[in-house]
Scaffold this motif. Structure first.
Motif, PDB file in Angstrom:
ATOM      1  N   GLY A 193       1.111  -1.158   0.378  1.00 11.81           N
ATOM      2  CA  GLY A 193      -0.162  -0.470  -0.120  1.00 11.81           C
ATOM      3  C   GLY A 193       1.057   1.263  -0.085  1.00 11.81           C
ATOM      4  N   ASP A 194       2.284   1.076   0.376  1.00  9.42           N
ATOM      5  CA  ASP A 194       3.072   2.072   0.367  1.00  9.42           C
ATOM      6  C   ASP A 194       3.142   3.239  -0.863  1.00  9.42           C
ATOM      7  OD1 ASP A 194       3.248   2.328   3.279  1.00  9.42           O
ATOM      8  OD2 ASP A 194       4.951   0.837   3.069  1.00  9.42           O
ATOM      9  N   TRP A 195       3.498   3.944  -1.136  1.00 12.15           N
ATOM     10  CA  TRP A 195       3.959   4.520  -2.743  1.00 12.15           C
ATOM     11  C   TRP A 195       5.197   5.245  -2.972  1.00 12.15           C
ATOM     12  CZ3 TRP A 195       0.967   5.641  -6.582  1.00 12.15           C
ATOM     13  CH2 TRP A 195      -0.654   5.036  -6.442  1.00 12.15           C
ATOM     14  N   GLU A 249       1.599   3.980 -11.185  1.00 11.80           N
ATOM     15  CA  GLU A 249       1.097   5.060 -11.184  1.00 11.80           C
ATOM     16  C   GLU A 249       0.513   5.151 -13.092  1.00 11.80           C
ATOM     17  OE1 GLU A 249      -0.942   9.106 -11.497  1.00 11.80           O
ATOM     18  OE2 GLU A 249       1.599   8.710 -11.716  1.00 11.80           O
ATOM     19  N   GLY A 250      -0.827   5.681 -13.512  1.00  9.71           N
ATOM     20  CA  GLY A 250      -1.666   6.313 -14.668  1.00  9.71           C
ATOM     21  C   GLY A 250      -1.307   5.043 -15.882  1.00  9.71           C
ATOM     22  N   GLN A 263       1.932   2.054  -6.295  1.00 12.41           N
ATOM     23  CA  GLN A 263       2.201   1.757  -5.336  1.00 12.41           C
ATOM     24  C   GLN A 263       2.462   0.109  -4.843  1.00 12.41           C
ATOM     25  OE1 GLN A 263      -2.361   2.310  -4.445  1.00 12.41           O
ATOM     26  NE2 GLN A 263      -2.391   1.517  -2.691  1.00 12.41           N
ATOM     27  N   VAL A 264       2.549  -0.737  -3.871  1.00 15.84           N
ATOM     28  CA  VAL A 264       3.126  -1.655  -3.017  1.00 15.84           C
ATOM     29  C   VAL A 264       2.153  -2.133  -3.254  1.00 15.84           C
ATOM     30  CG1 VAL A 264       4.633  -2.918  -1.741  1.00 15.84           C
ATOM     31  CG2 VAL A 264       5.317  -0.859  -2.157  1.00 15.84           C
ATOM     32  N   GLN A 265       2.114  -3.610  -4.377  1.00 14.01           N
ATOM     33  CA  GLN A 265       0.951  -5.182  -4.285  1.00 14.01           C
ATOM     34  C   GLN A 265       1.435  -5.850  -2.855  1.00 14.01           C
ATOM     35  OE1 GLN A 265      -2.075  -3.809  -6.028  1.00 14.01           O
ATOM     36  NE2 GLN A 265      -0.980  -1.951  -6.480  1.00 14.01           N
ATOM     37  N   ALA A 322       1.408   9.996  -1.699  1.00 18.37           N
ATOM     38  CA  ALA A 322       0.815   9.246  -3.082  1.00 18.37           C
ATOM     39  C   ALA A 322      -0.057  10.483  -4.497  1.00 18.37           C
ATOM     40  CB  ALA A 322      -1.142   9.056  -2.216  1.00 18.37           C
ATOM     41  N   PRO A 323       0.228  10.295  -5.351  1.00 25.96           N
ATOM     42  CA  PRO A 323      -0.667  11.262  -6.201  1.00 25.96           C
ATOM     43  C   PRO A 323      -1.929  11.839  -5.689  1.00 25.96           C
ATOM     44  CG  PRO A 323      -0.628   9.040  -7.623  1.00 25.96           C
ATOM     45  CD  PRO A 323       0.157   8.821  -5.579  1.00 25.96           C
TER      46      PRO A 323
END
Length: 697
Positions: free
Chosen positions: A613-615, A650-651, A630-632, A668-669
C-alpha cells in the motif's frame, strides 16, 4: 450282420405296402396320382435301402446275407425314369419332371386371369345391371357366369346352369365366349396330357410287376431280420452260438413272455442240456415255477431257430433243433372221446413218431409226467416213454411229482435232476441243480387259504411214513427259519461292523485330507512369506533409490539457488534430514560491500520498512525510472534472499517487480478531477495508425 450297421445304413422307415397298386396296374387300370405317388415313394425307399447296404459293404462291413438280398432289389430304367421325382409334395405331377405341364398350366392361368378381367369389365360397364339378380359373378364347371333373372337370360349370353328354385339363371356373357372356349379347350388338353402321363406310369409298373414284387420280397426279408433283432433287444437278448449238436447251455435263462410283459425282476436259471446229460427232470412245490422253466427252454430253442437273440445271459449257446415238441396242459376233449390221461397218451404217441428220425436235433418237453391215472402205473408208463425219447437221442425236459420218476432220474446217467427252491414256506422260483424237490402239498394248501380243518384232516389221513416225512419237513423248515434268522442277525452285525469300519476309514481319510490341506496351506504360507519378503525388499530398494534421487535433486536445486544468490549461502549436513542452508558470512559481507558501492542515492536501505500500500518512486536506471507505483505485495526477505516489491505503476496500471533498494519512498499522487479527459489528437485523413501498446523497452 445287422449289429454291425450304423443307423443310416438301414433305411426302412417308409411303408412298402404297394401290392394292391401293382395288381391294379397289372390288370390294365390307371391309378390316381395319390396311388402313383405312393408307388414312387416306395421305389425311392427301395433304392435308399439298397444304397445304404451297399455303402456299408463298401466300408468293409461283412454282410453276405444282407447284400445277397440287396442284389435282388433291381428295377428297370424305364420305370425309374418315369416315376422317380415325378410328384410334388401335394401329390400333383411335378412340373420340373414334366415341363410341358408347366407351360400348359401357365397358359391356363393366363386365360383364367383374362376371363376374370373380362367379367370385371362387364360388371363395371353396367351393361347388364338391370338383368342381374346378384351383383357378383361365380364359376360353375369352369365357366364364369352372372346371376341373371330368367326372363333376360337370352339377352346376356349362354345359359350354363340355374338354381333349384328356377328364380336365377347362371349365364356366361357373350363377351367371354371366345376366351371361355379357348380356356375349356386348353383345360381339356391339360387333363388329357396328365392322363397320358399317368397311363404311361401304370404301363411301366405293369411291365415291371415281377421285378417290384421281387424287390418287395427282398425288402421284407431284410425288414424281418431287423424285426428279429429289435425283438431280441427288447428282451435284452444276446446272439447265441448255434450248432447242430443238440446242446443248450445258458447262464441266466429268463422267460421271454415275462420279459415282454414288462417284468422287472424276472428270475433267471442256469440250464445245461445235451452236454453232460441228455435229459433234465424238474421237481419241486406246486406253483413253484417248474412249468415256467420248461416253457423257457422251449422258447429259447424256438427263438434260436428263428434267428432272434435269446435272453440267456452272457455268451449263450442254443443249438438248432429240427423238432421242438411240448406236451403241456390238459388236452382232454369230449368231441374226440379223450380223457385227460388218454389225451396225454395220444400226445406221447405223436411225439414218439415225430422224434424217431430227428435224434439229437429233437427237443421234447413233458409237463406233469406220470399224473392223471394210478400213481404207480402212471409213473411206470411215464418212465417208459421218457426212456424211449432218450434212446432215440432226443433232448428231454420233464416235470413231475412222482417219487418213482425222481428216483429213476437220480439213478440214470443220461438224466440230471433239478428242483425249484422252497424257503420259509414259500417258493422262490429259483432253480437248484442236482437236487430233488418235494411237492409241499400241505403247505401249499395252507398258503392258498384252504380251510385249516380240511388241511388237518388230510394230515391225519396220511400214512405213518408220510406223517414222519411231513414232520421232518416242518422240522427242517423250523431249522431253516432259525438258520435264516441267525444268518440275518449275523449279516446285520456284519453290516453294522462294515458301516463302522467305513465310518472309521472315512474319518481317517478326512483326517489325512485335512493334514494334507494343512501341509499345503503351510507351504503356501511359506511361499507367500518369501514372496512378501522379496516384494518388500524390492519396494524398499526402490524407495531408497527414489529418496536418493530426491536428495540429489534437492542438492542440485540448492546448489543452483546458491549460485543465483551469489554464493552467499552454503549447504550444510551429510544426511537428508540434516541438510540445511546457512549464510556464508564472508560472501555476505563481500556482497553488502558491493551493493553499497552500487546503491542508488535516496533508495531504501535494508533497515527501512516497506509495506503493501506504500507509494514509491523508481530510482534505478530501468525502463520505469521516475515512475510512481503502489506496493501490491513483497517477496523474498528470508534465508538471505533480497526483498523485492511488486508495484502497480501509476497512470498505466502496469505490474512490475523490482528490488527494494531500487525504490525510494514518495507520496501518493493527487486524485484526478471528475470528467477530466485528455483531448485526443486528430488523425490526418489517410495517415498511418501506429500501435505502441505492444512495444518492448
Amino acid at each position: 450282420e445287422l449289429t454291425q450297421l450304423e443307423d443310416n445304413d438301414l433305411d426302412l422307415e417308409h411303408k412298402l405296402d404297394i401290392d394292391n397298386e401293382i395288381d391294379i396296374c397289372s390288370r390294365g387300370a390307371v391309378l390316381e396320382p395319390p396311388q402313383l405317388k405312393k408307388v414312387s415313394e416306395s421305389i425311392e425307399a427301395l433304392l435308399r435301402l439298397r444304397n445304404g447296404l451297399e455303402a456299408a459293404g463298401a466300408r468293409g462291413v461283412q454282410l453276405p446275407l444282407l447284400l445277397g438280398w440287396c442284389q435282388q432289389i433291381e428295377l428297370p430304367d424305364d420305370l425309374l425314369d418315369v416315376l422317380l421325382e415325378a410328384f410334388e409334395e401335394d401329390g400333383e405331377l411335378s412340373v420340373r419332371k414334366f415341363p410341358e405341364l408347366a407351360d400348359m398350366q401357365k397358359r391356363v392361368r393366363a386365360l383364367e386371369d383374362a376371363c376374370a378381367n373380362a367379367m370385371r369389365n362387364v360388371l363395371a360397364s353396367g351393361k347388364y345391371a338391370s338383368y342381374l339378380s346378384d351383383d357378383g359373378y361365380m364359376q360353375i364347371g369352369g365357366h364364369y357366369t352372372l346371376s341373371v333373372k330368367p326372363q333376360f337370360k337370352n339377352k346376356v349370353g349362354v345359359v350354363v346352369d340355374e338354381s333349384r328354385s328356377g328364380r336365377t339363371v347362371y349365364v356366361e356373357p357373350f363377351e367371354l365366349n371366345a376366351i371361355a372356349n379357348d380356356l375349356t379347350e386348353l383345360q381339356r388338353e391339360l387333363k388329357f396330357t396328365k392322363r397320358r402321363i399317368l397311363g404311361g406310369m401304370c404301363v411301366a409298373i405293369s411291365r415291371a410287376a415281377d421285378n417290384l414284387r421281387a424287390c418287395l420280397q427282398a425288402a421284407a426279408q431284410i425288414d424281418l431280420a431287423r424285426a428279429r433283432l429289435f425283438l431280441g433287444e427288447d428282451m435284452e437278448g444276446e446272439v447265441p452260438d448255434v450248432r447242430d449238436e443238440g446242446i443248450i447251455q445258458v447262464r441266466q435263462a429268463r422267460n421271454p413272455c415275462l420279459l415282454l410283459r414288462g417284468g422287472k425282476r424276472v428270475v433267471g436259471y442256469r440250464i445245461e442240456i445235451g452236454n453232460r446229460c441228455q435229459g433234465l427232470i424238474l421237481s419241486g412245490p406246486n406253483a413253484g415255477g417248474k412249468t415256467v422253466v420248461l416253457k423257457t427252454v422251449g422258447l429259447l430253442a424256438l427263438l434260436a431257430r428263428c434267428g432272434i437273440p435269446v435272453p440267456g445271459g452272457e455268451a449263450p449257446r442254443v443249438d438248432f433243433f429240427e423238432v421242438v415238441l411240448a406236451e403241456v396242459g390238459d388236452m382232454q376233449t369230449i368231441v374226440d372221446d379223450l380223457s385227460t390221461y388218454s389225451a396225454h397218451l395220444v400226445a406221447s404217441r405223436i411225439m414218439l413218431s415225430v422224434t424217431r428220425q430227428a435224434g439229437p436235433r429233437a427237443l421234447v418237453m413233458v409237463d406233469e409226467a406220470g399224473t392223471g391215472t394210478d400213481p404207480a402205473q402212471g409213473a411206470a408208463l411215464a418212465r417208459a416213454i421218457l426212456e424211449a425219447f432218450l434212446d432215440m437221442g432226443a433232448r428231454v425236459v420233464a416235470t413231475t411229482h412222482c417219487i418213482q420218476l425222481k428216483n429213476w432220474a437220480m439213478e440214470d446217467d443220461r438224466t440230471e435232476t433239478a428242483a425249484m427252491e422252497y424257503k420259509e414256506g414259500r417258493p422262490t422260483f429259483r432253480l437248484t441243480r442236482n437236487a430233488v424237490g418235494e411237492s409241499h402239498a400241505i403247505e401249499t394248501a395252507l398258503r392258498l387259504d384252504l380251510p385249516e380243518s380240511l388241511v388237518h384232516r388230510a394230515e391225519m389221513l396220511l400214512d405213518e411214513d408220510q406223517k414222519q416225512l411231513l414232520a421232518l419237513q416242518r422240522q427242517a423248515k423250523s431249522r431253516e427259519q432259525e438258520m435264516v434268522a441267525a444268518t440275518t442277525s449275523a449279516q446285520e452285525r456284519e453290516a453294522a461292523a462294515l458301516i463302522a469300519l467305513e465310518e472309521a476309514e472315512k474319518k481317517a481319510r478326512a483326517l489325512k485330507e485335512k493334514e494334507e490341506r494343512l501341509a499345503i496351506m503351510e507351504a503356501d504360507l511359506q511361499a507367500r512369506g518369501e514372496r512378501m519378503r522379496s516384494q518388500m525388499q524390492a519396494e524398499l530398494k526402490a524407495k531408497v533409490a527414489v529418496k536418493e534421487r530426491q536428495v540429489e535433486d534437492v542438492v542440485q536445486r540448492l546448489k543452483q539457488e546458491s549460485l543465483k544468490l551469489g554464493t552467499r549461502l552454503r549447504i550444510v549436513g551429510d544426511a537428508l534430514g540434516d541438510l540445511r542452508i546457512e549464510r556464508d558470512e564472508f560472501a555476505e559481507a563481500e556482497y553488502q560491500a558491493k551493493q553499497q558501492q552500487k546503491s542508488v542515492p535516496g533508495a531504501l536501505g535494508p533497515s527501512d520498512r516497506l509495506n503493501a500500500g506504500d507509494w514509491v518512486v523508481v530510482l534505478a536506471k530501468t525502463p520505469w525510472y521516475g515512475f510512481k507505483g503502489q506496493v501490491q505485495r513483497l517477496t523474498g526477505g528470508s534465508h538471505g534472499v533480497a526483498v523485492r516489491a511488486v508495484l502497480m505503476l501509476e497512470g498505466s496500471n502496469n505490474i512490475v517487480e523490482l528490488d527494494k533498494d531500487q525504490l525510494g519512498r514518495t507520496t501518493a499522487p493527487p486524485p484526478r478531477k471528475p470528467g477530466f479527459q485528455r483531448a485526443a489528437k486528430k488523425q490526418a485523413p489517410g495517415g498511418p495508425v501506429r500501435d505502441y501498446s505492444k512495444m518492448a523497452w
